[in-house]
Design a protein around this motif. Structure first.
Motif, mmCIF file in Angstrom:
data_model
loop_
_atom_site.group_PDB
_atom_site.id
_atom_site.type_symbol
_atom_site.label_atom_id
_atom_site.label_comp_id
_atom_site.label_asym_id
_atom_site.label_seq_id
_atom_site.Cartn_x
_atom_site.Cartn_y
_atom_site.Cartn_z
ATOM 1 N N GLY A 193 19.871 -15.599 -2.669
ATOM 2 C CA GLY A 193 18.618 -15.053 -2.174
ATOM 3 C C GLY A 193 18.143 -13.881 -3.001
ATOM 4 N N LYS A 194 17.138 -13.192 -2.483
ATOM 5 C CA LYS A 194 16.491 -12.148 -3.281
ATOM 6 C C LYS A 194 16.129 -10.908 -2.462
ATOM 7 C CE LYS A 194 12.721 -11.834 -6.656
ATOM 8 N NZ LYS A 194 11.680 -12.613 -7.356
ATOM 9 N N PHE A 195 15.691 -11.090 -1.215
ATOM 10 C CA PHE A 195 15.274 -9.966 -0.375
ATOM 11 C C PHE A 195 16.218 -9.868 0.830
ATOM 12 C CE2 PHE A 195 11.537 -11.169 -2.722
ATOM 13 C CZ PHE A 195 10.860 -9.981 -2.964
ATOM 14 N N ILE A 253 2.099 7.162 -2.877
ATOM 15 C CA ILE A 253 3.454 6.652 -3.130
ATOM 16 C C ILE A 253 3.510 5.130 -3.220
ATOM 17 C CG2 ILE A 253 4.643 8.651 -2.164
ATOM 18 C CD1 ILE A 253 5.013 7.070 0.423
ATOM 19 N N SER A 254 2.695 4.410 -2.467
ATOM 20 C CA SER A 254 2.725 2.948 -2.566
ATOM 21 C C SER A 254 2.242 2.500 -3.945
ATOM 22 C CB SER A 254 1.872 2.309 -1.470
ATOM 23 O OG SER A 254 0.533 2.773 -1.527
ATOM 24 N N GLY A 255 1.172 3.124 -4.428
ATOM 25 C CA GLY A 255 0.667 2.800 -5.761
ATOM 26 C C GLY A 255 1.652 3.188 -6.842
ATOM 27 N N LYS A 256 2.294 4.325 -6.672
ATOM 28 C CA LYS A 256 3.282 4.788 -7.646
ATOM 29 C C LYS A 256 4.497 3.856 -7.684
ATOM 30 C CE LYS A 256 3.722 9.219 -8.194
ATOM 31 N NZ LYS A 256 4.066 10.668 -8.082
ATOM 32 N N PHE A 257 4.927 3.409 -6.515
ATOM 33 C CA PHE A 257 6.057 2.483 -6.414
ATOM 34 C C PHE A 257 5.725 1.173 -7.128
ATOM 35 C CE2 PHE A 257 8.989 0.205 -3.126
ATOM 36 C CZ PHE A 257 10.031 0.196 -4.042
ATOM 37 N N LYS A 258 4.537 0.652 -6.858
ATOM 38 C CA LYS A 258 4.101 -0.591 -7.494
ATOM 39 C C LYS A 258 3.994 -0.434 -9.003
ATOM 40 C CE LYS A 258 0.261 -3.915 -7.360
ATOM 41 N NZ LYS A 258 -1.052 -4.233 -6.690
ATOM 42 N N GLU A 259 3.426 0.670 -9.448
ATOM 43 C CA GLU A 259 3.283 0.920 -10.884
ATOM 44 C C GLU A 259 4.644 1.016 -11.565
ATOM 45 O OE1 GLU A 259 1.213 4.217 -13.938
ATOM 46 O OE2 GLU A 259 1.384 4.622 -11.770
ATOM 47 N N LEU A 260 5.588 1.695 -10.930
ATOM 48 C CA LEU A 260 6.931 1.834 -11.506
ATOM 49 C C LEU A 260 7.604 0.474 -11.647
ATOM 50 C CD1 LEU A 260 9.335 3.533 -12.439
ATOM 51 C CD2 LEU A 260 9.966 3.846 -10.031
ATOM 52 N N ILE A 261 7.491 -0.378 -10.633
ATOM 53 C CA ILE A 261 8.089 -1.716 -10.706
ATOM 54 C C ILE A 261 7.468 -2.529 -11.836
ATOM 55 C CG2 ILE A 261 8.267 -3.931 -9.475
ATOM 56 C CD1 ILE A 261 8.538 -2.326 -6.871
ATOM 57 N N GLN A 262 6.149 -2.515 -11.916
ATOM 58 C CA GLN A 262 5.460 -3.313 -12.939
ATOM 59 C C GLN A 262 5.806 -2.855 -14.348
ATOM 60 O OE1 GLN A 262 1.353 -2.929 -11.710
ATOM 61 N NE2 GLN A 262 1.442 -4.725 -10.374
ATOM 62 N N LYS A 263 5.841 -1.555 -14.575
ATOM 63 C CA LYS A 263 6.126 -1.044 -15.920
ATOM 64 C C LYS A 263 7.590 -1.251 -16.304
ATOM 65 C CE LYS A 263 2.347 2.271 -16.363
ATOM 66 N NZ LYS A 263 1.926 3.678 -16.557
ATOM 67 N N LEU A 264 8.491 -1.107 -15.354
ATOM 68 C CA LEU A 264 9.896 -1.387 -15.648
ATOM 69 C C LEU A 264 10.085 -2.861 -15.983
ATOM 70 C CD1 LEU A 264 11.875 0.643 -12.942
ATOM 71 C CD2 LEU A 264 11.983 0.954 -15.415
ATOM 72 N N GLY A 317 12.781 -5.893 -18.066
ATOM 73 C CA GLY A 317 13.225 -7.052 -17.306
ATOM 74 C C GLY A 317 13.033 -6.861 -15.808
ATOM 75 N N LYS A 318 13.332 -7.901 -15.065
ATOM 76 C CA LYS A 318 13.105 -7.863 -13.620
ATOM 77 C C LYS A 318 13.896 -6.728 -12.969
ATOM 78 C CE LYS A 318 11.510 -12.532 -12.721
ATOM 79 N NZ LYS A 318 11.586 -13.691 -11.797
ATOM 80 N N VAL A 319 13.281 -6.148 -11.931
ATOM 81 C CA VAL A 319 13.772 -4.902 -11.346
ATOM 82 C C VAL A 319 14.654 -5.171 -10.128
ATOM 83 C CG1 VAL A 319 13.066 -2.702 -10.302
ATOM 84 C CG2 VAL A 319 11.686 -3.729 -12.146
ATOM 85 N N VAL A 320 15.703 -4.384 -10.011
ATOM 86 C CA VAL A 320 16.569 -4.388 -8.832
ATOM 87 C C VAL A 320 16.205 -3.158 -7.991
ATOM 88 C CG1 VAL A 320 18.937 -4.185 -7.982
ATOM 89 C CG2 VAL A 320 18.439 -5.582 -10.020
ATOM 90 N N ASP A 363 4.207 -8.540 -2.763
ATOM 91 C CA ASP A 363 3.354 -8.943 -3.892
ATOM 92 C C ASP A 363 4.003 -8.637 -5.235
ATOM 93 O OD1 ASP A 363 1.412 -9.888 -2.193
ATOM 94 O OD2 ASP A 363 0.262 -8.021 -2.174
ATOM 95 N N ALA A 364 5.047 -7.806 -5.219
ATOM 96 C CA ALA A 364 5.746 -7.479 -6.470
ATOM 97 C C ALA A 364 6.825 -8.495 -6.801
ATOM 98 C CB ALA A 364 6.359 -6.083 -6.362
ATOM 99 N N ASP A 365 6.925 -9.547 -6.012
ATOM 100 C CA ASP A 365 7.979 -10.557 -6.166
ATOM 101 C C ASP A 365 8.194 -11.018 -7.609
ATOM 102 O OD1 ASP A 365 9.813 -12.547 -5.861
ATOM 103 O OD2 ASP A 365 8.689 -13.732 -4.430
ATOM 104 N N PRO A 366 7.147 -11.324 -8.386
ATOM 105 C CA PRO A 366 7.368 -11.798 -9.758
ATOM 106 C C PRO A 366 8.090 -10.790 -10.646
ATOM 107 C CG PRO A 366 5.111 -12.220 -9.047
ATOM 108 C CD PRO A 366 5.712 -11.315 -8.028
#
Length: 507
Positions: free
Chosen positions: A36-38, A123-134, A139-142, A179-182
């Motif tokens: 699984g993943k989540f 913080i939600s936007g910052k969290f999303k931005e950090l995931i996308q840039k990492l 590579g995919k984020v843990v 929505d950050a699943d990919p």
């Protein structure tokens, strides 16, 4: 000390590098990642959640040397690493900074570690931005979140408005994960409670709850097989059954039973001395107050439906689900047909400690007074000096403030009687169900078996007659002990034990 015990150490790398005992849980890690993943996992405090998080972190950082000899060593691609967002809500400073600022600062700190510049402010936007840039650069984020519910638990009881405010902040924060699943490799979230899980993660409806999953029932804590495999020398020098009664008994699937790791390790560090190690690290003040408010004091066998086992609403907290989630009750059995759980105290450590605190709260006395009188009762019964029992019981009732009697004397009578005799611990079974009825108390000692029946505004003779008519002592006639029926009558008007009588029952 026979081996190095990692009491209070939650860092996987430190444990493996410095030669501390490690009970291999990497089979659960492997299953988790491959199926699984989540994920969400609820376990009581000091049960190894943070160590499990640390193990995942070291694995995705490909620290192969730390996993030498463990289950997962030859099953993992050590050439692959993943970026990690790891946050523990127990140490981000949410009380000092406020939750929004604390989360924001933590995200900035993680971004700086990876040389990433964040432009978002909320913080939600910052969290999303950090995931996308990492994800784009490494590579995919843990995502590893530990003690997600700490900003809520810290304010329960004392400031419910703040708890609700923090819940709403976290709901927005976690809303971006779906929505950050990919961009995600794994999301693993832990906490003590589940009372706010649905409202916080309502947008993350693909989150698997492992709390009562039978395949992960042993992922935290120490099983009997693990105890016997890793503590062979220690068990040669201690009473294995006594250890089990004191520190085992936690179950999340009604089948797998585990020891509290903090208590077990502390027990061996302290030279095998039976004490309340886990309980001493955090008195459940809020739960005790809730027990008083709901007038609950008997937690020996609690039946509860599966849906009710989890209290979701901060504004309508339910005592029994919270006691289960925080480790003061555990699953004793489960009926799939009716979807009903039976809960009870996991072991002697929790039962003795919780009852002692609850008794002090009910009687409005200092903590520890109850144990003194209970021990006196034990000594009297061991010697057969029943005639002194009335005086001890009335000493206990004299400590109750007069206004409590005016408010609800019958309730306090039953509560104090039950708690007093329950504190006798291993010697007593309170309200034992028999084929012919329910006896109030059964006390089995070296030379005596006592059946005790309590009456309110009736007579001690009637209590003894009930014991005889129901045959409560008959099952113990082959034990070569004195069988004694004790009748105790309490006067509502006099607010005291008015009469204690006893009779030896011949087998």
């Amino acid at each position: 000390m026979i081996q190095k015990y990692p009491v209070g150490i939650q860092d996987f790398g430190e444990i493996r590098t410095n030669g501390y005992l490690y009970v291999d849980k990497t089979a659960f890690v492997y299953k988790l990642i491959n199926e699984g993943k989540f994920y969400f996992l609820s376990r009581p405090r000091r049960f190894g959640k943070s160590l499990f998080i640390s193990t995942l972190e070291c694995l995705f950082l490909a620290k192969k040397e730390l996993f030498k000899g463990l289950y997962i060593e030859d099953k993992w691609n050590w050439e692959q690493t993943n970026p990690i967002i790891r946050m523990s809500f127990s140490n981000i400073g949410h009380k000092e900074k406020g939750l929004n600022k604390a989360i924001s600062d933590e995200l900035d700190s993680i971004a700086n570690k990876y040389d990433i510049q964040l432009s978002e402010e909320i913080i939600s936007g910052k969290f999303k931005e950090l995931i996308q840039k990492l994800s784009a650069t490494r590579g995919k984020v843990v995502v590893l979140i530990d003690e997600y519910d700490k900003p809520i638990i810290d304010y329960l009881g004392e400031n419910p408005d703040k708890a609700i405010e923090n819940r709403d902040i976290m709901k927005v924060f976690y809303s971006i994960l779906k929505d950050a699943d990919p961009h995600l490799k794994l999301v693993f979230i832990t906490g003590v409670s589940k009372f706010s899980r649905v409202s916080i993660f309502s947008d993350l409806n693909n989150l698997q709850d492992l709390t009562t999953n039978k395949f992960f029932a042993g992922c935290c804590g120490i099983t009997q097989n693990e105890l016997e495999a890793h503590f062979k020398q220690e068990l040669l020098e201690t009473d294995k059954e006594a250890i089990k009664k004191w520190y085992n008994g936690y179950s999340w699937d009604a089948k797998t039973s585990v020891y509290n790791p903090f208590s077990l390790l502390s027990f061996f560090v302290q030279g095998s001395e039976f004490k309340n190690y886990w309980f001493e690290t955090g008195t459940p003040t809020f739960l005790i107050k809730l027990a008083e408010k709901t007038q609950l004091y008997d937690f020996s066998e609690i039946e509860i439906g599966a849906n009710a086992l989890v209290a979701y609403d901060i504004q309508k907290l339910e005592l029994i689900p919270l006691m289960f989630q925080t480790g003061y009750l555990t699953i004793k059995s489960y009926s799939p047909m009716s979807d009903v759980y039976v809960l009870g105290y996991p072991n002697n450590e929790v039962k003795k400690s919780y009852i002692e605190v609850l008794m002090a709260a009910y009687s409005q006395s200092d903590l520890g007074y109850g144990v003194v009188y209970v021990d006196k009762i034990r000594q009297l019964l061991e010697k057969g000096e029943i005639e002194r029992l009335e005086g001890i019981l009335n000493t206990i009732f004299k400590s109750l403030p007069y206004e409590l009697w005016q408010k609800e004397n019958e309730h306090f009578y039953h509560a104090i009687i039950h708690l007093t005799f329950s504190l006798l611990g291993v010697y007593i079974q309170s309200e034992v169900q028999t084929s012919d009825g329910r006896m109030d108390a059964l006390i089995r000692l070296k030379d005596f078996v006592y059946s005790i029946e309590f009456k309110l505004d009736e007579s001690a003779e009637k209590a003894i007659q009930q014991i005889k008519d129901k045959g409560y002592l008959v099952p113990f006639s082959a034990e070569n002990k004195k069988l004694v029926a004790i009748g105790i009558n309490f006067s509502r008007e006099k607010k005291k034990v008015e009469e204690v009588k006893w009779e030896e029952i011949k087998a």
